[in-house]
Design a protein around this motif. Structure first.
Motif, PDB file in Angstrom:
ATOM      1  N   GLN A  43      67.802 -40.529  31.928  1.00 17.29           N
ATOM      2  CA  GLN A  43      66.378 -40.080  31.495  1.00 17.29           C
ATOM      3  C   GLN A  43      65.560 -40.659  32.439  1.00 17.29           C
ATOM      4  OE1 GLN A  43      65.987 -41.299  27.502  1.00 17.29           O
ATOM      5  NE2 GLN A  43      67.459 -40.037  26.795  1.00 17.29           N
ATOM      6  N   TYR A  44      64.393 -39.895  32.697  1.00 18.60           N
ATOM      7  CA  TYR A  44      63.265 -40.285  33.799  1.00 18.60           C
ATOM      8  C   TYR A  44      61.772 -39.947  33.226  1.00 18.60           C
ATOM      9  CZ  TYR A  44      67.332 -39.989  36.962  1.00 18.60           C
ATOM     10  OH  TYR A  44      68.329 -39.932  37.850  1.00 18.60           O
ATOM     11  N   ARG A  45      61.015 -40.783  33.320  1.00 16.91           N
ATOM     12  CA  ARG A  45      59.769 -40.622  32.817  1.00 16.91           C
ATOM     13  C   ARG A  45      58.865 -40.152  33.993  1.00 16.91           C
ATOM     14  NH1 ARG A  45      54.453 -42.978  32.794  1.00 16.91           N
ATOM     15  NH2 ARG A  45      53.400 -43.069  30.761  1.00 16.91           N
ATOM     16  N   VAL A  46      58.494 -39.144  33.916  1.00 20.69           N
ATOM     17  CA  VAL A  46      57.685 -38.343  35.217  1.00 20.69           C
ATOM     18  C   VAL A  46      56.252 -37.937  34.800  1.00 20.69           C
ATOM     19  CG1 VAL A  46      59.893 -37.346  36.094  1.00 20.69           C
ATOM     20  CG2 VAL A  46      58.527 -36.000  34.608  1.00 20.69           C
ATOM     21  N   ALA A  47      55.476 -37.912  35.978  1.00 19.89           N
ATOM     22  CA  ALA A  47      54.066 -37.493  36.073  1.00 19.89           C
ATOM     23  C   ALA A  47      54.019 -36.617  37.088  1.00 19.89           C
ATOM     24  CB  ALA A  47      53.106 -38.638  36.025  1.00 19.89           C
ATOM     25  N   GLN A  48      52.683 -35.721  37.000  1.00 17.20           N
ATOM     26  CA  GLN A  48      52.483 -34.683  38.052  1.00 17.20           C
ATOM     27  C   GLN A  48      52.339 -35.597  39.303  1.00 17.20           C
ATOM     28  OE1 GLN A  48      49.781 -31.832  36.905  1.00 17.20           O
ATOM     29  NE2 GLN A  48      49.898 -30.788  38.712  1.00 17.20           N
ATOM     30  N   ASP A  49      52.563 -34.875  40.065  1.00 17.66           N
ATOM     31  CA  ASP A  49      52.535 -35.502  41.885  1.00 17.66           C
ATOM     32  C   ASP A  49      53.193 -36.670  41.970  1.00 17.66           C
ATOM     33  OD1 ASP A  49      51.067 -33.292  42.534  1.00 17.66           O
ATOM     34  OD2 ASP A  49      49.402 -34.271  41.746  1.00 17.66           O
ATOM     35  N   GLN A  50      54.368 -36.868  41.166  1.00 25.16           N
ATOM     36  CA  GLN A  50      54.914 -38.186  41.209  1.00 25.16           C
ATOM     37  C   GLN A  50      56.511 -37.815  41.978  1.00 25.16           C
ATOM     38  OE1 GLN A  50      56.520 -39.897  37.595  1.00 25.16           O
ATOM     39  NE2 GLN A  50      57.244 -41.532  38.651  1.00 25.16           N
ATOM     40  N   VAL A  51      57.056 -38.544  42.944  1.00 25.53           N
ATOM     41  CA  VAL A  51      58.261 -38.427  43.630  1.00 25.53           C
ATOM     42  C   VAL A  51      59.373 -39.071  42.933  1.00 25.53           C
ATOM     43  CG1 VAL A  51      59.731 -38.240  45.571  1.00 25.53           C
ATOM     44  CG2 VAL A  51      57.096 -37.613  45.644  1.00 25.53           C
ATOM     45  N   ILE A  52      60.345 -38.484  42.534  1.00 21.76           N
ATOM     46  CA  ILE A  52      61.281 -39.374  41.629  1.00 21.76           C
ATOM     47  C   ILE A  52      62.793 -38.973  42.426  1.00 21.76           C
ATOM     48  CG2 ILE A  52      60.353 -39.436  39.254  1.00 21.76           C
ATOM     49  CD1 ILE A  52      62.261 -37.093  38.649  1.00 21.76           C
ATOM     50  N   PRO A  88      66.961 -32.514  19.821  1.00 19.58           N
ATOM     51  CA  PRO A  88      66.555 -33.703  20.857  1.00 19.58           C
ATOM     52  C   PRO A  88      65.714 -33.207  22.084  1.00 19.58           C
ATOM     53  CG  PRO A  88      68.763 -32.782  21.316  1.00 19.58           C
ATOM     54  CD  PRO A  88      68.318 -32.162  20.039  1.00 19.58           C
ATOM     55  N   ALA A  89      65.505 -31.721  22.271  1.00 19.70           N
ATOM     56  CA  ALA A  89      64.629 -31.489  23.222  1.00 19.70           C
ATOM     57  C   ALA A  89      63.564 -30.550  22.613  1.00 19.70           C
ATOM     58  CB  ALA A  89      65.449 -30.812  24.297  1.00 19.70           C
ATOM     59  N   ILE A  90      62.495 -30.435  23.463  1.00 19.98           N
ATOM     60  CA  ILE A  90      61.249 -29.697  23.083  1.00 19.98           C
ATOM     61  C   ILE A  90      61.641 -28.361  23.360  1.00 19.98           C
ATOM     62  CG2 ILE A  90      58.872 -29.210  23.439  1.00 19.98           C
ATOM     63  CD1 ILE A  90      58.656 -32.294  23.843  1.00 19.98           C
ATOM     64  N   ALA A  91      61.511 -27.340  22.378  1.00 23.57           N
ATOM     65  CA  ALA A  91      61.856 -25.854  22.780  1.00 23.57           C
ATOM     66  C   ALA A  91      60.602 -25.332  23.568  1.00 23.57           C
ATOM     67  CB  ALA A  91      62.088 -25.250  21.466  1.00 23.57           C
ATOM     68  N   GLY A  92      60.919 -24.777  24.575  1.00 24.50           N
ATOM     69  CA  GLY A  92      60.078 -24.114  25.496  1.00 24.50           C
ATOM     70  C   GLY A  92      59.414 -24.968  26.419  1.00 24.50           C
ATOM     71  N   ALA A  93      59.653 -26.236  26.516  1.00 25.24           N
ATOM     72  CA  ALA A  93      59.062 -27.102  27.418  1.00 25.24           C
ATOM     73  C   ALA A  93      59.971 -27.141  28.780  1.00 25.24           C
ATOM     74  CB  ALA A  93      58.966 -28.591  26.903  1.00 25.24           C
ATOM     75  N   SER A  94      59.160 -27.160  29.953  1.00 20.51           N
ATOM     76  CA  SER A  94      59.940 -27.572  31.345  1.00 20.51           C
ATOM     77  C   SER A  94      58.964 -28.313  32.008  1.00 20.51           C
ATOM     78  CB  SER A  94      60.319 -25.985  31.850  1.00 20.51           C
ATOM     79  OG  SER A  94      59.034 -25.401  32.045  1.00 20.51           O
ATOM     80  N   VAL A  95      59.733 -28.871  33.015  1.00 22.31           N
ATOM     81  CA  VAL A  95      58.970 -29.600  34.228  1.00 22.31           C
ATOM     82  C   VAL A  95      59.702 -29.002  35.655  1.00 22.31           C
ATOM     83  CG1 VAL A  95      58.972 -31.769  35.416  1.00 22.31           C
ATOM     84  CG2 VAL A  95      59.068 -31.525  32.508  1.00 22.31           C
ATOM     85  N   ALA A  96      58.576 -28.562  36.432  1.00 22.36           N
ATOM     86  CA  ALA A  96      59.013 -27.908  37.662  1.00 22.36           C
ATOM     87  C   ALA A  96      58.689 -28.875  38.606  1.00 22.36           C
ATOM     88  CB  ALA A  96      58.051 -26.556  37.595  1.00 22.36           C
ATOM     89  N   ILE A 117      57.383 -33.750  41.374  1.00 22.90           N
ATOM     90  CA  ILE A 117      57.077 -33.011  40.287  1.00 22.90           C
ATOM     91  C   ILE A 117      55.765 -32.221  40.325  1.00 22.90           C
ATOM     92  CG2 ILE A 117      56.628 -33.235  37.814  1.00 22.90           C
ATOM     93  CD1 ILE A 117      59.366 -33.999  38.605  1.00 22.90           C
ATOM     94  N   THR A 118      55.611 -30.996  40.286  1.00 20.72           N
ATOM     95  CA  THR A 118      54.587 -30.276  40.505  1.00 20.72           C
ATOM     96  C   THR A 118      53.893 -29.868  39.157  1.00 20.72           C
ATOM     97  OG1 THR A 118      56.028 -28.158  40.762  1.00 20.72           O
ATOM     98  CG2 THR A 118      55.315 -29.258  42.712  1.00 20.72           C
ATOM     99  N   GLU A 119      54.588 -29.631  38.279  1.00 23.87           N
ATOM    100  CA  GLU A 119      53.934 -28.802  36.903  1.00 23.87           C
ATOM    101  C   GLU A 119      54.859 -29.217  35.597  1.00 23.87           C
ATOM    102  OE1 GLU A 119      52.434 -24.696  35.429  1.00 23.87           O
ATOM    103  OE2 GLU A 119      53.990 -24.722  36.801  1.00 23.87           O
ATOM    104  N   ILE A 120      54.010 -29.618  34.615  1.00 31.91           N
ATOM    105  CA  ILE A 120      54.535 -29.854  33.379  1.00 31.91           C
ATOM    106  C   ILE A 120      54.075 -28.942  32.300  1.00 31.91           C
ATOM    107  CG2 ILE A 120      54.706 -31.686  31.512  1.00 31.91           C
ATOM    108  CD1 ILE A 120      54.696 -33.852  33.213  1.00 31.91           C
ATOM    109  N   VAL A 121      55.110 -28.215  32.082  1.00 28.60           N
ATOM    110  CA  VAL A 121      54.782 -27.136  30.715  1.00 28.60           C
ATOM    111  C   VAL A 121      55.092 -27.326  29.449  1.00 28.60           C
ATOM    112  CG1 VAL A 121      55.108 -24.552  30.387  1.00 28.60           C
ATOM    113  CG2 VAL A 121      55.048 -25.446  32.767  1.00 28.60           C
ATOM    114  N   ALA A 122      54.357 -27.587  28.515  1.00 28.49           N
ATOM    115  CA  ALA A 122      54.623 -28.036  27.202  1.00 28.49           C
ATOM    116  C   ALA A 122      55.072 -26.762  26.332  1.00 28.49           C
ATOM    117  CB  ALA A 122      53.264 -28.407  26.230  1.00 28.49           C
ATOM    118  N   GLY A 123      55.958 -27.066  25.393  1.00 26.49           N
ATOM    119  CA  GLY A 123      56.647 -25.774  24.592  1.00 26.49           C
ATOM    120  C   GLY A 123      55.440 -25.360  23.749  1.00 26.49           C
ATOM    121  N   ALA A 124      55.964 -23.964  22.915  1.00 29.78           N
ATOM    122  CA  ALA A 124      55.221 -23.285  22.145  1.00 29.78           C
ATOM    123  C   ALA A 124      55.123 -24.017  21.041  1.00 29.78           C
ATOM    124  CB  ALA A 124      55.535 -21.909  22.074  1.00 29.78           C
TER     125      ALA A 124
END
Length: 105
Positions: free
Chosen positions: A11-20, A52-60, A98-105
């Protein structure tokens, strides 16, 4: 805004414009990557937990490079038996920006 994603059994904690650095993913530098298993999203508006996961959410993100970590020496020795063995290991990794964090519906 930040998110917790799961990739390669970790598991990784990420934010926008971060390099992991994650375990090796298929693709070349510049390719787009999407992490679909988002466990938590937090920010100013509050925190959203998945079960365990958020439906519709994704990280690009985009792949920055494919590489290998430094060498780890594995040394085994048995006392008083004149037996020893030394091996090395270098783990493959993929650096992702990380370029974008999209929250689920």
């Amino acid at each position: 805004m930040f998110a917790v994603i799961k990739s390669g059994g970790k598991q990784y904690r990420v934010a926008q414009d971060q390099v992991i650095e994650v375990e090796k993913l298929a693709g070349e530098a510049g390719d787009a990557v999407t992490f679909g298993e988002v466990l938590l999203i937090g920010g100013d508006a509050g925190t959203t937990f998945g079960a365990p996961a958020i439906a519709g959410a994704s990280v690009a993100g985009t792949i920055v490079e494919q590489g290998r970590d430094g060498k780890i020496l594995v040394f085994k020795k048995r006392r008083r038996q004149n037996s020893k063995r030394s091996r090395g290991h270098r783990q493959h990794y993929t650096a992702v920006k990380i370029t974008e964090i999209v929250a689920g519906a």
